[in-house]
Design a protein around this motif. Structure first.
Motif, PDB file in Angstrom:
ATOM      1  N   ARG A 108       0.814  -1.219   0.000  1.00 49.09           N
ATOM      2  CA  ARG A 108       0.000   0.000   0.000  1.00 49.09           C
ATOM      3  C   ARG A 108       0.842   1.262   0.000  1.00 49.09           C
ATOM      4  N   ASP A 109       2.000   1.240   0.687  1.00 50.29           N
ATOM      5  CA  ASP A 109       2.802   2.458   0.763  1.00 50.29           C
ATOM      6  C   ASP A 109       3.344   2.873  -0.600  1.00 50.29           C
ATOM      7  N   ALA A 110       3.373   1.939  -1.566  1.00 53.27           N
ATOM      8  CA  ALA A 110       3.801   2.300  -2.918  1.00 53.27           C
ATOM      9  C   ALA A 110       2.829   3.295  -3.543  1.00 53.27           C
ATOM     10  N   PHE A 111       1.566   3.167  -3.226  1.00 48.83           N
ATOM     11  CA  PHE A 111       0.560   4.066  -3.800  1.00 48.83           C
ATOM     12  C   PHE A 111       0.582   5.430  -3.108  1.00 48.83           C
ATOM     13  N   ILE A 112       1.085   5.478  -1.887  1.00 47.14           N
ATOM     14  CA  ILE A 112       1.297   6.770  -1.230  1.00 47.14           C
ATOM     15  C   ILE A 112       2.357   7.553  -1.993  1.00 47.14           C
ATOM     16  N   THR A 113       3.431   6.864  -2.388  1.00 44.66           N
ATOM     17  CA  THR A 113       4.489   7.501  -3.170  1.00 44.66           C
ATOM     18  C   THR A 113       3.961   8.002  -4.506  1.00 44.66           C
ATOM     19  N   LEU A 116       2.375  11.249  -4.067  1.00 42.89           N
ATOM     20  CA  LEU A 116       3.349  12.332  -3.911  1.00 42.89           C
ATOM     21  C   LEU A 116       3.909  12.764  -5.262  1.00 42.89           C
ATOM     22  N   ILE A 117       4.127  11.802  -6.148  1.00 42.65           N
ATOM     23  CA  ILE A 117       4.639  12.128  -7.483  1.00 42.65           C
ATOM     24  C   ILE A 117       3.602  12.921  -8.272  1.00 42.65           C
ATOM     25  N   VAL A 118       2.340  12.514  -8.170  1.00 47.49           N
ATOM     26  CA  VAL A 118       1.268  13.262  -8.840  1.00 47.49           C
ATOM     27  C   VAL A 118       1.209  14.692  -8.304  1.00 47.49           C
ATOM     28  N   LEU A 188      10.720  -1.137 -13.698  1.00 48.41           N
ATOM     29  CA  LEU A 188       9.942   0.035 -14.087  1.00 48.41           C
ATOM     30  C   LEU A 188       9.189   0.622 -12.892  1.00 48.41           C
ATOM     31  N   ALA A 189       8.632  -0.248 -12.044  1.00 43.24           N
ATOM     32  CA  ALA A 189       7.932   0.222 -10.843  1.00 43.24           C
ATOM     33  C   ALA A 189       8.886   0.978  -9.930  1.00 43.24           C
ATOM     34  N   THR A 190      10.131   0.517  -9.854  1.00 43.93           N
ATOM     35  CA  THR A 190      11.113   1.182  -9.006  1.00 43.93           C
ATOM     36  C   THR A 190      11.534   2.521  -9.579  1.00 43.93           C
ATOM     37  N   LEU A 191      11.652   2.591 -10.898  1.00 42.74           N
ATOM     38  CA  LEU A 191      11.975   3.872 -11.534  1.00 42.74           C
ATOM     39  C   LEU A 191      10.917   4.919 -11.230  1.00 42.74           C
ATOM     40  N   VAL A 192       9.651   4.490 -11.178  1.00 41.15           N
ATOM     41  CA  VAL A 192       8.553   5.430 -10.945  1.00 41.15           C
ATOM     42  C   VAL A 192       8.336   5.680  -9.455  1.00 41.15           C
ATOM     43  N   LEU A 193       8.309   4.609  -8.663  1.00 41.20           N
ATOM     44  CA  LEU A 193       7.907   4.709  -7.257  1.00 41.20           C
ATOM     45  C   LEU A 193       9.074   4.736  -6.275  1.00 41.20           C
ATOM     46  N   THR A 199      10.806  -2.239  -1.288  1.00 43.42           N
ATOM     47  CA  THR A 199      10.273  -2.829  -0.067  1.00 43.42           C
ATOM     48  C   THR A 199       9.274  -3.934  -0.386  1.00 43.42           C
ATOM     49  N   SER A 200       8.460  -3.710  -1.406  1.00 40.36           N
ATOM     50  CA  SER A 200       7.465  -4.713  -1.802  1.00 40.36           C
ATOM     51  C   SER A 200       8.136  -6.013  -2.232  1.00 40.36           C
TER      52      SER A 200
END
Length: 217
Positions: A108-113, A116-118, A188-193, A199-200
């Motif tokens: 879930r904390d990935a979607f918090i990040t 923040l990017i948005v 790719l997920a790591t580049l973005v998030l 951690t995931s």
């Protein structure tokens, strides 16, 4: 205040006497003992550390104290922590095979990040409008933090950090045999998030490690 783990130290030491290979792995990896270890026993354990006695070639007896970092939260954490340490030690010593990761699953904390990017995107590109307080928030924040130059530095720092994290993610994917397509998803997920994606994956790896051990036992 009594130590919930220390009060059951005798029972835990007796239980671990049935797992001598695990104790030897603890001594060699966490105790950083390079010489050949013949045998090992747990002599005490509490929430902060465990004490192991071991014998090296020549029948020389020694002792090592292995701290828990972070300390154990209570008795219920003993088993999962010791299992995790077992897998870490045995993998590092080449005694077991690294688990293969076959799924993509973000915490879930990935979607918090991502939120923040948005928000950073909004702050960077929003344009002030006379009759819209919503559009004026972004320009106000840009001005408050030092203007577009500061925002550019924030983007640059974020990008550099995420690139290094993505490189580390690529090495994890290779070590855990994700395959090209799944590995590309994680990178790719790591580049973005950034860190939340790392951690995931690490949580998935830890879960796979524990599962492999509990199946054996």
């Amino acid at each position: 205040m009594s130590d919930s783990v220390g009060s059951r130290s005798g029972f835990l030491c007796a239980y671990m006497s049935n797992h001598p290979d695990t104790l030897v792995a603890y001594v060699r990896h966490f105790g950083k003992v390079k010489t050949s270890v013949v045998s090992a026993t747990m002599t005490s354990i509490d929430t902060k550390e465990m004490v192991l006695s071991y014998v090296v070639k020549g029948d020389v007896k020694k002792q090592v104290v292995i701290p828990f970092n972070p300390p154990l939260s209570g008795y219920d954490e003993v088993k999962p922590r010791l299992l995790g340490m077992k897998v870490d030690a045995q993998e590092a010593l080449g005694m077991t095979k690294r688990p293969q990761i076959t799924t993509f699953e973000l915490r879930r904390d990935a979607f918090i990040t991502s939120s923040l990017i948005v928000f950073l995107l909004y702050t960077t590109f929003s344009v002030a409008r006379p009759y819209s307080s919503l559009h004026n928030i972004g320009p106000w924040i840009r001005s408050a933090v030092g203007g577009p130059k500061t925002i550019s530095y924030i983007w640059l720092g974020t990008a550099v950090l995420h690139v290094f994290e993505a490189l580390y993610m690529a090495s994890l994917c290779r070590r855990h045999s994700t395959g090209l397509l799944l590995g590309a998803q994680w990178v790719l997920a790591t580049l973005v998030l950034g860190f939340p994606a790392l951690t995931s994956l690490r949580k998935l790896i830890q879960r796979a490690r524990i599962d492999s051990i509990t199946k054996i036992h």
